[in-house]
Design an enzyme around this catalytic site. Sequence first.
Site, mmCIF file in Angstrom:
data_model
loop_
_atom_site.group_PDB
_atom_site.id
_atom_site.type_symbol
_atom_site.label_atom_id
_atom_site.label_comp_id
_atom_site.label_asym_id
_atom_site.label_seq_id
_atom_site.Cartn_x
_atom_site.Cartn_y
_atom_site.Cartn_z
ATOM 1 N N SER A 128 27.572 -42.186 20.280
ATOM 2 C CA SER A 128 26.342 -42.686 20.897
ATOM 3 C C SER A 128 26.454 -44.159 21.226
ATOM 4 O O SER A 128 27.163 -44.910 20.566
ATOM 5 C CB SER A 128 25.145 -42.489 19.974
ATOM 6 O OG SER A 128 23.983 -43.030 20.569
ATOM 7 N N HIS A 185 20.159 -36.843 16.733
ATOM 8 C CA HIS A 185 19.997 -38.255 17.099
ATOM 9 C C HIS A 185 19.338 -38.356 18.466
ATOM 10 O O HIS A 185 18.382 -39.105 18.671
ATOM 11 C CB HIS A 185 21.368 -38.957 17.089
ATOM 12 C CG HIS A 185 21.380 -40.263 17.838
ATOM 13 N ND1 HIS A 185 21.398 -40.317 19.216
ATOM 14 C CD2 HIS A 185 21.356 -41.549 17.422
ATOM 15 C CE1 HIS A 185 21.375 -41.592 19.604
ATOM 16 N NE2 HIS A 185 21.356 -42.349 18.531
#
Length: 476
Positions: A128, A185
């Site tokens: 990420s 997430h």
Amino acid sequence: EKAQIGVTGLAVMGRNLARNFARHGHTVALHNRSYGRTKELVEQFGHEGTFIPAETAEEFVASLERPRRVVIMVKAGGPTDAVIDEFAPLLEPGDMLIDAGNAHYLDTRRREAALKEKGLHFVGAGVSGGEEGALHGPSIMPGGPKESYDALGPLLEDIAAKVDGEPCCVHVGPDGAGHFVKMVHNGIEYADMQLIAEAYDLLRQVGGHEPGEIAEIFSGWNEGRLGSYLIEITAEVLKQVDAASGKPFVDIVLDQAEQKGTGRWTVQAALDLGVPVSGIAESVFARALSGGADVRKAAADAGLPGPSAAAAHPGDLQADVEQALFASKIVAYAQGFQQIQAASKEYDWEIDPGAMAKIWRAGCIIRAKFLDFIKQAYDKQPELATLLVDDYFLDAVSGAQDAWRRVVATSAAHGIPSPGFSSALAYYDGLRAERLPAALIQGQRDFFGAHTYRRVDKPGSFHTLWATDDRTEIES
Ligand code: NDP
């Protein structure tokens, strides 16, 4: 000289990961389906480190030291399978294929099982932070076999974001655990963005503030407990003025939110696991509603009425919205972490939720001060049933709840949608309710389908003979 690591798939993400490895002193083998991208990378950034460009998969594999570490950074789905099929026959037992793309965790489970039979380690790694993160330090969530982390972890930790010198990278758990956690997430990211958007909407429509003023409010909040990357960039976006029209940028953007699918995956997985991630679900649905141009036009054409008149907000709107935002955010994170724990149980992943909070503190999109408290909560109590009962969060929510209720009431009274704030509050009230109307639902189920119910006063399953005159109860 051989390369310590190779990257295949050199679009923006792969290119930046490769540069990040090279900048950390690793020799990096490069490969891409079309050679143009490989050549371009070496031409533009060759001076940043040592690269070994390869035109063919065979050359690429031959340039890697053993065990070979091959990072795949291509379009998720079919392209990933195509690349695996191309490389697997060229590799030897003990070699590693690391899928750093946004794969669905069930695909990762399938791929790992298939490659295990060939003695290859398949590591599904969530990455990420977008392209900037890939270059300067992403948050990395690798799954796959634990043994593979010994040979792979140190390289990933080198290029990961750091907080006080500690890398935002940890072995999440076996097989699909890394991609699962990356998916959640992203789901939490959807919820965070929706809640921030609702806060903005209320400040503008009820508070009467202009986008520039709201940017100032967000900048102020960013200094406090809401301090996070998403709050920070929200202020930047709200400050932006469109050069062509001179209008606030936010007013010239079409109000239809798009999505690439990880939020939807999170909700689909949550439905299967039976975990109520209402905050994430509402944010995915809110995007879908915004994008449903035909339905919105039909509603506008029909003139669906709003409230005739609404009273002013009974309090300090700005302070109350901050409270509602914080409390709703806590609920969204509590739900996301509960989903991670449920999957961990379901698949025997043994994920440490505190470690997830720890590796999200930098590098990724939801990075925030707030995550320190989540980490501390799980450090204190690894088996915490929900974050809401941890001292810090319990205090925060109790302190916020009056304001939170006022904000939800105001949004309803003014006809301003706040699905994030209101569903979070409904979840909170559902959790704390002493008795839920679920008892009535059980009665309905038993009536029409003889589905039975349990009693509060004795063990066993019971069914009432609803069709008989005396409606006697039998034990079943
Ligand atoms: P893209 O998703 O746009 O993928 C382009 C790359 O995939 C190119 O290298 C392309 O090769 C290759 N490719 C496509 N089809 C095939 C195929 N059939 N066989 C071999 N190679 C193929 O690149 P991004 O860099 O944006 O993203 C890479 C991965 O990272 C994706 O899984 C994405 O979801 C994920 N990701 C992206 C983030 C972002 O911010 N963009 C953030 C986090 C993760 P060619 O050059 O030959 O066309």
